[in-house]
Design a protein around this motif. Structure first.
Motif, PDB file in Angstrom:
ATOM      1  N   ARG A 238      32.224  43.350  36.779  1.00  0.00           N
ATOM      2  CA  ARG A 238      33.425  44.214  36.845  1.00  0.00           C
ATOM      3  C   ARG A 238      33.149  45.175  35.600  1.00  0.00           C
ATOM      4  N   ALA A 239      32.855  44.848  34.382  1.00  0.00           N
ATOM      5  CA  ALA A 239      32.823  45.807  33.237  1.00  0.00           C
ATOM      6  C   ALA A 239      31.392  46.762  33.599  1.00  0.00           C
ATOM      7  N   ILE A 240      30.325  46.092  34.167  1.00  0.00           N
ATOM      8  CA  ILE A 240      29.187  47.245  34.374  1.00  0.00           C
ATOM      9  C   ILE A 240      29.506  48.194  35.367  1.00  0.00           C
ATOM     10  N   GLY A 241      30.334  47.602  36.395  1.00  0.00           N
ATOM     11  CA  GLY A 241      30.787  48.380  37.377  1.00  0.00           C
ATOM     12  C   GLY A 241      31.684  49.728  36.707  1.00  0.00           C
ATOM     13  N   MET A 242      32.815  49.448  35.897  1.00  0.00           N
ATOM     14  CA  MET A 242      33.498  50.344  35.298  1.00  0.00           C
ATOM     15  C   MET A 242      32.620  51.392  34.459  1.00  0.00           C
ATOM     16  N   MET A 243      31.576  50.939  33.640  1.00  0.00           N
ATOM     17  CA  MET A 243      30.612  51.926  32.949  1.00  0.00           C
ATOM     18  C   MET A 243      30.012  52.807  34.139  1.00  0.00           C
ATOM     19  N   ALA A 244      29.398  52.203  35.050  1.00  0.00           N
ATOM     20  CA  ALA A 244      28.707  53.081  36.063  1.00  0.00           C
ATOM     21  C   ALA A 244      29.618  53.997  36.761  1.00  0.00           C
ATOM     22  N   ALA A 245      30.971  53.454  36.931  1.00  0.00           N
ATOM     23  CA  ALA A 245      31.887  54.364  37.535  1.00  0.00           C
ATOM     24  C   ALA A 245      32.100  55.663  36.575  1.00  0.00           C
ATOM     25  N   GLU A 246      32.120  55.525  35.463  1.00  0.00           N
ATOM     26  CA  GLU A 246      32.257  56.680  34.411  1.00  0.00           C
ATOM     27  C   GLU A 246      31.163  57.513  34.573  1.00  0.00           C
ATOM     28  N   ARG A 247      29.850  57.034  34.860  1.00  0.00           N
ATOM     29  CA  ARG A 247      28.675  57.800  34.781  1.00  0.00           C
ATOM     30  C   ARG A 247      28.520  58.400  36.136  1.00  0.00           C
ATOM     31  N   LEU A 248      29.234  58.007  37.042  1.00  0.00           N
ATOM     32  CA  LEU A 248      29.070  58.311  38.545  1.00  0.00           C
ATOM     33  C   LEU A 248      27.641  57.952  38.910  1.00  0.00           C
ATOM     34  N   ILE A 249      27.235  56.733  38.750  1.00  0.00           N
ATOM     35  CA  ILE A 249      25.936  56.517  39.101  1.00  0.00           C
ATOM     36  C   ILE A 249      25.902  55.152  40.122  1.00  0.00           C
ATOM     37  N   PRO A 250      25.243  54.920  40.955  1.00  0.00           N
ATOM     38  CA  PRO A 250      25.275  53.696  42.085  1.00  0.00           C
ATOM     39  C   PRO A 250      24.883  52.599  40.957  1.00  0.00           C
ATOM     40  N   VAL A 251      25.536  51.370  41.530  1.00  0.00           N
ATOM     41  CA  VAL A 251      25.487  49.953  41.291  1.00  0.00           C
ATOM     42  C   VAL A 251      25.586  49.062  42.155  1.00  0.00           C
ATOM     43  N   ALA A 252      24.633  48.166  41.971  1.00  0.00           N
ATOM     44  CA  ALA A 252      24.555  46.775  43.030  1.00  0.00           C
ATOM     45  C   ALA A 252      25.065  45.518  42.534  1.00  0.00           C
ATOM     46  N   LEU A 253      26.035  44.982  42.755  1.00  0.00           N
ATOM     47  CA  LEU A 253      26.693  43.455  41.830  1.00  0.00           C
ATOM     48  C   LEU A 253      26.528  42.464  42.963  1.00  0.00           C
ATOM     49  N   GLU A 254      25.911  41.552  42.467  1.00  0.00           N
ATOM     50  CA  GLU A 254      25.825  40.268  43.213  1.00  0.00           C
ATOM     51  C   GLU A 254      26.526  39.240  42.296  1.00  0.00           C
ATOM     52  N   LEU A 255      27.582  38.797  42.561  1.00  0.00           N
ATOM     53  CA  LEU A 255      28.577  38.170  41.530  1.00  0.00           C
ATOM     54  C   LEU A 255      28.898  36.828  41.822  1.00  0.00           C
ATOM     55  N   GLY A 256      30.017  36.230  41.305  1.00  0.00           N
ATOM     56  CA  GLY A 256      30.215  34.968  41.383  1.00  0.00           C
ATOM     57  C   GLY A 256      30.415  34.483  42.904  1.00  0.00           C
ATOM     58  N   GLY A 257      30.813  33.107  42.939  1.00  0.00           N
ATOM     59  CA  GLY A 257      31.257  32.519  44.369  1.00  0.00           C
ATOM     60  C   GLY A 257      32.182  31.249  44.231  1.00  0.00           C
ATOM     61  N   LYS A 258      32.702  31.010  45.204  1.00  0.00           N
ATOM     62  CA  LYS A 258      33.475  29.565  45.276  1.00  0.00           C
ATOM     63  C   LYS A 258      33.375  29.248  46.840  1.00  0.00           C
ATOM     64  N   SER A 259      32.235  29.029  47.172  1.00  0.00           N
ATOM     65  CA  SER A 259      32.121  28.957  48.545  1.00  0.00           C
ATOM     66  C   SER A 259      32.609  27.784  49.126  1.00  0.00           C
ATOM     67  N   PRO A 260      33.098  27.987  50.337  1.00  0.00           N
ATOM     68  CA  PRO A 260      33.719  27.037  51.343  1.00  0.00           C
ATOM     69  C   PRO A 260      33.011  26.162  52.308  1.00  0.00           C
ATOM     70  N   HIS A 261      32.413  24.970  51.971  1.00  0.00           N
ATOM     71  CA  HIS A 261      31.638  24.220  52.853  1.00  0.00           C
ATOM     72  C   HIS A 261      32.540  23.202  53.798  1.00  0.00           C
ATOM     73  N   ILE A 262      32.503  23.505  55.068  1.00  0.00           N
ATOM     74  CA  ILE A 262      33.206  23.207  56.066  1.00  0.00           C
ATOM     75  C   ILE A 262      32.727  21.988  56.879  1.00  0.00           C
ATOM     76  N   VAL A 263      33.538  20.793  56.917  1.00  0.00           N
ATOM     77  CA  VAL A 263      33.037  19.798  58.208  1.00  0.00           C
ATOM     78  C   VAL A 263      34.277  19.583  59.049  1.00  0.00           C
ATOM     79  N   PHE A 264      33.924  19.850  60.419  1.00  0.00           N
ATOM     80  CA  PHE A 264      34.848  19.571  61.317  1.00  0.00           C
ATOM     81  C   PHE A 264      34.601  18.243  61.826  1.00  0.00           C
ATOM     82  N   ASP A 265      35.617  17.450  62.579  1.00  0.00           N
ATOM     83  CA  ASP A 265      35.494  16.246  62.816  1.00  0.00           C
ATOM     84  C   ASP A 265      34.219  15.671  63.992  1.00  0.00           C
ATOM     85  N   ASP A 266      33.697  16.717  64.451  1.00  0.00           N
ATOM     86  CA  ASP A 266      32.643  16.608  65.731  1.00  0.00           C
ATOM     87  C   ASP A 266      31.164  16.819  64.958  1.00  0.00           C
TER      88      ASP A 266
END
Length: 500
Positions: A238-266
């Motif tokens: 987010r901090a890098i995105g804000m600095m990039a926005a001020e400079r009007l340059i593109p930014v690619a951000l691959e950030l955190g996760g809290k991924s759901p792993h789902i198991v159904f009863d079948d």
């Protein structure tokens, strides 16, 4: 590595030369033993200036700017071959710096080579578009490099993450300044050496070591940097995105996760257990796509939880290079303290620790940053440990009643990187996959990854997509070109005089 890896102070790479900063340095610590690996130079704002200047000049040279795609692809292929040749060296550097087990480090070195081979193929074969015209003209799209790209990588998987940024950015025609994590700087330095050995012109790949506050911030804010690609925590992104926005340059951000792993009863519970364990405990849980929130349908909750505890008890914790080790330490002692604090918060909020929840006992673990595989039950989806990215070997298990309940809980998160679904019902799998707010969905598998498939997240998990053809286009800007076909707009050719 070469002479710079065995000296008292590791240097960084600017314009094909190894540069030291004897006045500012930092230590690399082996998390498995607590020992100092070596000291490294800090790249200051002045070094960033020099790196950007060299990258900008190198990118503008006809020898690079006008290099034909198949010639550039040949360099990428040579880089891939040298990564294979020096794979043990690369794997050993990563293992010593972040504690991943040897087998995973070796596999990631192979993955890095495969990434360079893939983007060599994309570089050589990718075409542009002739677009449908709406008049008497030819219209087309051209894709141009940004110029100087800053690539900032994390400590959990530097071998793969650095390849996933550097290879497509080079294939796209840019010059790259790589800033690896201060925890795992050496793989990036060796990649810079390999690139020079493969024939990449000096200045096209510079590698700067240092922390985010000094080196990283100077790089992102530098006016000569025209695009930033960052993988890491959401707060830093987010901090890098804000600095990039001020400079009007593109930014690619691959950030955190809290991924759901789902198991159904079948679901096939035995197969699901293996993927759940790999999805959270591989790499000591230090993965952005770790399946850290496990949602289990109530009717099979007790059975699956018992299977998981039994399977988790069988994981062999040990030194990363010890035969048979399946899980090593976490990346640093400070990071282990944070994991312990979040597990303590889970207990304070009513969670029951079913497995682990502490440091391992034994003399072989006393000097390292080890933490046991941990399973916590009894929490709801609002608990701190369920909502925050722990980035460690901690699995929170939660029950759900039906599909609607599951989707509501799974999507109730600031993150949206990855998810997994286990079910025998293909129609339900499709419905749930479409309903989940994540950039990646696995069905009856988990953590299957391919360099050819786009990767990225929804919500606070990032912006942009790496990997695949789009992973190369990420580092280019499109240009529309219109070419009139109206003969009246062309000069009339002079006719030869018929007079004698």
């Amino acid at each position: 590595m070469s002479q710079q890896s065995v000296s008292d102070l590791k240097s960084f790479l600017i314009n094909g030369e190894w540069v030291s900063n004897p006045t500012e340095s930092f230590e690399s610590i082996n998390p498995a033993t607590g020992e100092v690996n070596y000291r490294l130079s800090v790249a200051t704002a002045l070094h960033v200036d020099a790196a950007v200047a060299s990258a900008k000049a190198a990118a503008a040279l006809p020898s690079w700017k006008e290099m034909l795609p198949h010639v550039r692809a040949q360099i990428l292929m040579r880089i891939a071959a040298l990564i294979v040749e020096r794979g043990d060296e690369l794997a050993g550097l990563q293992m010593a710096e972040n504690g991943k087990v040897w087998s995973e480090c070796k596999a990631q070195a192979g993955s890095a080579a495969a990434t360079f081979r893939y983007y060599a193929a994309v570089c050589e074969t990718l075409g542009a578009e002739v677009t449908p015209s709406r008049g008497n003209y030819l219209s087309m799209t051209s894709y141009e490099p940004y110029g100087v790209v800053a690539a900032i990588t994390p400590w959990n998987s530097p071998l793969t993450m650095e390849a996933q940024k550097v290879a497509p950015a080079l294939a796209a025609g840019n010059a790259v300044i790589l800033k690896p994590s201060e925890i795992t700087p050496s793989a990036g330095l060796l990649l810079g050496e390999i690139a020079l050995q493969a024939g990449l012109p000096p200045g096209i790949l510079n590698v700067l070591t240092g922390n985010g506050a000094i080196t990283g911030k100077s790089l992102v804010q530098h006016p000569g940097v025209r695009m930033v690609s960052f993988t890491g925590g959401t707060a830093s992104g987010r901090a890098i995105g804000m600095m990039a926005a001020e400079r009007l340059i593109p930014v690619a951000l691959e950030l955190g996760g809290k991924s759901p792993h789902i198991v159904f009863d079948d679901a096939n519970l035995e197969a699901a257990v293996e993927s759940i364990v790999g999805g959270i405990f591989e790499g000591s849980g230090q993965s952005c796509v770790a399946g850290s929130r496990l949602f289990v349908q109530s009717s099979v909750y007790d059975k699956l939880t018992a299977l998981l505890v039994k399977r988790g008890q069988a994981i062999k914790l040990g030194l990363p290079d010890a035969p048979g080790s399946q899980m090593g330490p976490v990346s640093s002692f400070a990071h282990r303290t944070r994991i312990e604090q979040l597990v303590a918060s889970a207990v304070a909020e009513g969670g029951q620790v079913l497995l682990g929840g502490q440091r391992p006992e034994g003399q072989e673990f006393e000097q390292g940053a080890y933490y046991l595989p941990t399973i916590v039950a009894g929490l709801d989806n609002q608990a701190t440990a369920v909502r925050e990215e722990i980035f460690g070997p901690v699995l929170c298990v939660l029950p759900f009643t039906d599909e609607a309940d599951l989707i509501a809980q799974a999507n109730d998160s600031a993150f949206g990187l990855a998810s997994g679904i286990w079910t025998a019902n293909y129609q339900r799998a499709w419905r749930v996959a479409r309903a989940l707010e994540t950039g990646l969905v696995w069905i009856n598998t988990y953590k299957q990854l391919s360099i050819s498939t786009p990767f990225g997240g929804f919500k606070d998990s990032g912006i942009g997509r790496e990997k695949g053809v789009t992973g190369l286009r990420l580092y280019q800007q499109s240009k529309g070109i219109y070419w009139s076909m109206d003969p009246d707009n062309f000069p009339v050719a002079a006719t030869a005089s018929t007079e004698s």
